[in-house]
Design a protein around this motif. Structure first.
Motif, PDB file in Angstrom:
ATOM      1  N   ASN A  95       0.819  -1.221   0.000  1.00 56.53           N
ATOM      2  CA  ASN A  95       0.000   0.000   0.000  1.00 56.53           C
ATOM      3  C   ASN A  95       0.851   1.268   0.000  1.00 56.53           C
ATOM      4  O   ASN A  95       0.368   2.346   0.363  1.00 56.53           O
ATOM      5  N   PRO A 120      -3.662   2.898  -3.227  1.00 54.80           N
ATOM      6  CA  PRO A 120      -2.286   2.401  -3.346  1.00 54.80           C
ATOM      7  C   PRO A 120      -1.691   2.650  -4.725  1.00 54.80           C
ATOM      8  O   PRO A 120      -2.325   2.378  -5.757  1.00 54.80           O
ATOM      9  N   CYS A 142      -3.510  -5.438  -0.710  1.00 56.98           N
ATOM     10  CA  CYS A 142      -3.635  -4.100  -1.278  1.00 56.98           C
ATOM     11  C   CYS A 142      -5.026  -3.547  -0.947  1.00 56.98           C
ATOM     12  O   CYS A 142      -6.044  -4.240  -1.109  1.00 56.98           O
ATOM     13  N   GLN A 147       2.982   4.572  -1.193  1.00 56.31           N
ATOM     14  CA  GLN A 147       2.625   5.696  -2.047  1.00 56.31           C
ATOM     15  C   GLN A 147       3.870   6.235  -2.752  1.00 56.31           C
ATOM     16  O   GLN A 147       5.006   6.006  -2.315  1.00 56.31           O
TER      17      GLN A 147
END
Length: 662
Positions: free
Chosen positions: A471, A482, A503, A473
């Motif tokens: 997840n 995500p 996820c 960034q």
């Protein structure tokens, strides 16, 4: 035809040549030389001369050639004398002359060919006739003596120096003397004669290279001895600051090195790059020269202008024996270049495994840390798996990060060895690092993103199995969902892999606009997070939006499709059932599966198999079995009853989930 007529005259009466030009004189000498050389057996030279004179004269040929390059660029194999040719009325000597020189005239003048073939008698004829072509320079400033010295024709040199003693130090346009040409070509006898007849051993060419320099550059012990005997200056350097000793060390000529040292050469002379002779010997791996110079007091750790040491250069070039000698001489393995690299770094960089083994025990880990880069980074970047294994076994930290300055050299700001291996697609190296304890979540740009973007299922599975943040960034491209989904959502297999490993699909449906009209994307402020509905409706993904949304609905509980997602699904009639799929109620089986997975947590999903549940339910929790599959029969309970059973199992397992997965 004056030359042809003169050929019939008594050759001992040279007064008859006074009216001929130099070109005609040279033509007569060359023709006579060729006809004498190629006479059929039993025929006298006088009859040959008569035949040559009777033939029609060839077109005039100037003595100096138009292309007379430097000795380094000259023709490596001068033309041999032509094969004997039977003289007849169809092919007289003059015809032979034309035939021989037709193919080589662009490279060799008649005078050059005469000297190359060592035709002393023809040369003497030109001297006796006082031909000026012998002292006239060509386009490069070469005279006949230069040619004779270059090709090592001693007898020609003797004739020319005797006839013109003042030409012995005559220089070409590049300031080359006959002595330097002979020295550079290893013509010992010519060098000896020239020195004994007044050649100056200290005249340098335009690059300030003396005959002694040339004799060391093209090593010849005898010529070096001769030049030193006649007063050659042993410390004269070229414009690059290179001394004869540098050149001798470059070629590993220990005897020449010893001779130069005994003659007073400066052991510590540096060229324009700050390189000493000892450095040069190490650079080329000449062990005997290293021993000799070290005994004479050479600077073992003398650094060049860029900070490189002799040990560094030997390591870079893979000279294993030289590295061993340098280390035995107490060379410092912890002196870095100005760029901060140590000998170990450069040995790894050039994949010299045996040298790496020598350097690991003598290299300071503190110096490696201050350098800002670990040898592991270099091994990973170069896919040097064997060296990487050696470094890991030697205790190098697999989680060492590049310094800020070095990380900035890469656009993606990478910092770990693992990132390099993933970026290179090197699965074996990545697995080696992960097994050794590499953290897959240290880089600013998660290595998992690289695997996802390249659609490397094997690499992504490996990283996820070792705890890569599914997840994560992207700092430069914020989104409300995500980032891994954004990178490869058009691939069902990759998207499912991400969702199976935790996820967060729920966040994809949390749209702040809801059922309201969505703003046009260009009007969004750059600092705002991208929404999933915006991403999936772009031209890149809109053609596969239906299957993407449908798959993600299997990984969420009750959600509401925003207006933009509904518009996307309505754009294709085949996708209308997906809108119905999103509406509640959802099957209890799906809700229980989501609840259990959420209770376990993303990082411990790989431990689901430890739960006290039947195998088929474990497969169900792993999404290996669909929620409505007939295959799902648990302890005699058939599919229609599985919702209730699943809920019971979830309640029963709540207390043990933490225990089983801790």
């Amino acid at each position: 035809m004056a030359a042809a007529a003169a050929a019939d005259v008594n050759v001992d009466d040279y007064s008859v040549y006074s009216h001929l030009s130099d070109e005609e004189l040279l033509q007569i000498a060359v023709e006579r030389s060729l006809s004498d050389t190629h006479l059929p057996s039993g025929q006298s030279s006088s009859s040959s001369s008569s035949s040559a004179a009777a033939a029609a004269a060839p077109p005039p040929c100037a003595a100096p050639t138009r292309t007379n390059p430097n000795p380094e660029q000259r023709h490596p194999n001068p033309p041999p004398p032509s094969q004997p040719c039977v003289q007849n009325s169809v092919n007289p000597p003059t015809g032979l002359f034309q035939f021989i020189y037709r193919g080589i005239r662009s490279e060799f003048s008649p005078l050059q060919s005469l000297i190359i073939n060592g035709d002393v008698e023809a040369l003497k004829d030109l001297v006796r006739r006082g031909s000026s072509c012998l002292t006239e320079p060509n386009d490069d400033g070469w005279i006949a003596l230069h040619e004779a010295a270059y090709y090592g024709q001693l007898q020609c040199v003797i004739v020319l120096v005797t006839a013109h003693p003042d030409s012995v130090n005559r220089c070409s346009l590049r300031n080359q003397t006959a002595l330097q040409l002979a020295a550079g070509r290893g013509k010992v006898s010519c060098v000896d004669f020239l020195l004994k007849h007044g050649a100056d051993p200290n005249i340098a060419n335009k690059d300030q290279e003396t005959p002694l320099f040339s004799a060391c550059e093209n090593p010849n012990e005898a010529i070096v001895d001769l030049l030193l005997k006649f007063g050659a200056q042993v410390n004269r350097c070229s414009t690059q600051g290179v001394s004869p000793l540098h050149e001798a060390c470059r070629h590993g000529q220990v005897k020449i090195c010893r001779t130069l040292l005994e003659s007073g050469t400066n052991l510590h002379t540096r060229n324009i790059y700050g390189i000493q002779a000892f450095f040069t010997a190490a650079q080329h791996g000449h062990v005997d020269a290293l021993h000799l110079l070290a005994k004479k007091g050479a600077d073992i750790n003398g650094q060049a202008q860029d900070g490189a040491t002799p040990l560094y250069e030997a390591c870079k070039n893979g000279h294993f024996a030289a590295v061993g000698v340098l280390l035995s001489l107490k060379a410092d393995a912890n002196r870095s270049t100005k760029s901060g690299l140590l000998p170990l770094h450069v040995a790894v960089q050039n994949d010299h495994t045996r040298i790496v083994l020598l350097l690991i025990p003598v290299t300071s880990r503190v110096r490696i840390r201050t350098s800002g880069i670990s040898p592991l980074h270099i091994a990973a970047e170069n896919n040097s798996d064997d060296i990487m294994e050696l470094l890991i076994e030697s205790g190098f930290d697999v989680n060492t990060k590049l310094s800020e300055d070095r990380s900035k050299m890469y656009e993606d700001r990478r910092s770990t060895a693992l990132y390099f291996s993933v970026y290179n697609g090197n699965l074996e190296a990545a697995e080696m690092l992960l097994e050794a304890g590499a953290d897959p979540n240290l880089d600013v740009f998660n290595p998992l993103f690289i695997a996802v973007r390249l659609c490397r299922m094997d690499m992504a599975m490996l990283l996820l199995s070792y705890g890569a943040n599914v997840n994560a960034q992207i700092a430069t491209q914020p989104s409300s969902f995500p980032a891994a989904i954004l990178l490869r959502m058009e691939s069902p297999s990759m998207l499912k892999l991400l969702l199976d490993n935790g996820c967060d699909a729920q966040s994809c449906f949390d749209c702040p606009y809801g059922q309201k009209p969505h703003p046009v994307m260009p009007s969004r402020r750059p600092i705002e997070e991208m929404q999933f509905c915006e991403a999936v409706s772009t031209p890149t993904f809109c053609h596969s939006a239906g299957p993407i949304i449908s798959l993600m609905l299997d990984y969420v509980s009750h959600v509401h499709l925003c207006s933009q997602l509904q518009d996307v699904l309505r754009s294709c009639s085949d996708w209308m059932p997906i809108i119905l799929k999103a509406r509640p109620p959802h099957p209890l089986m799906q809700l229980c599966r989501l609840k259990i997975r959420r209770q376990v947590g993303v990082r411990r999903l790989k431990l689901l198999h430890t739960l006290p549940l039947p195998v088929r339910l474990i497969r169900f929790l792993h999404y290996d079995i669909p929620a409505h599959s007939p295959e799902l029969t648990c302890c005699g309970v058939v599919a229609p009853q599985s919702d209730v059973y699943m809920f019971m199992m979830w309640e029963r397992s709540q207390g043990s989930v933490v225990d089983c997965c801790s």
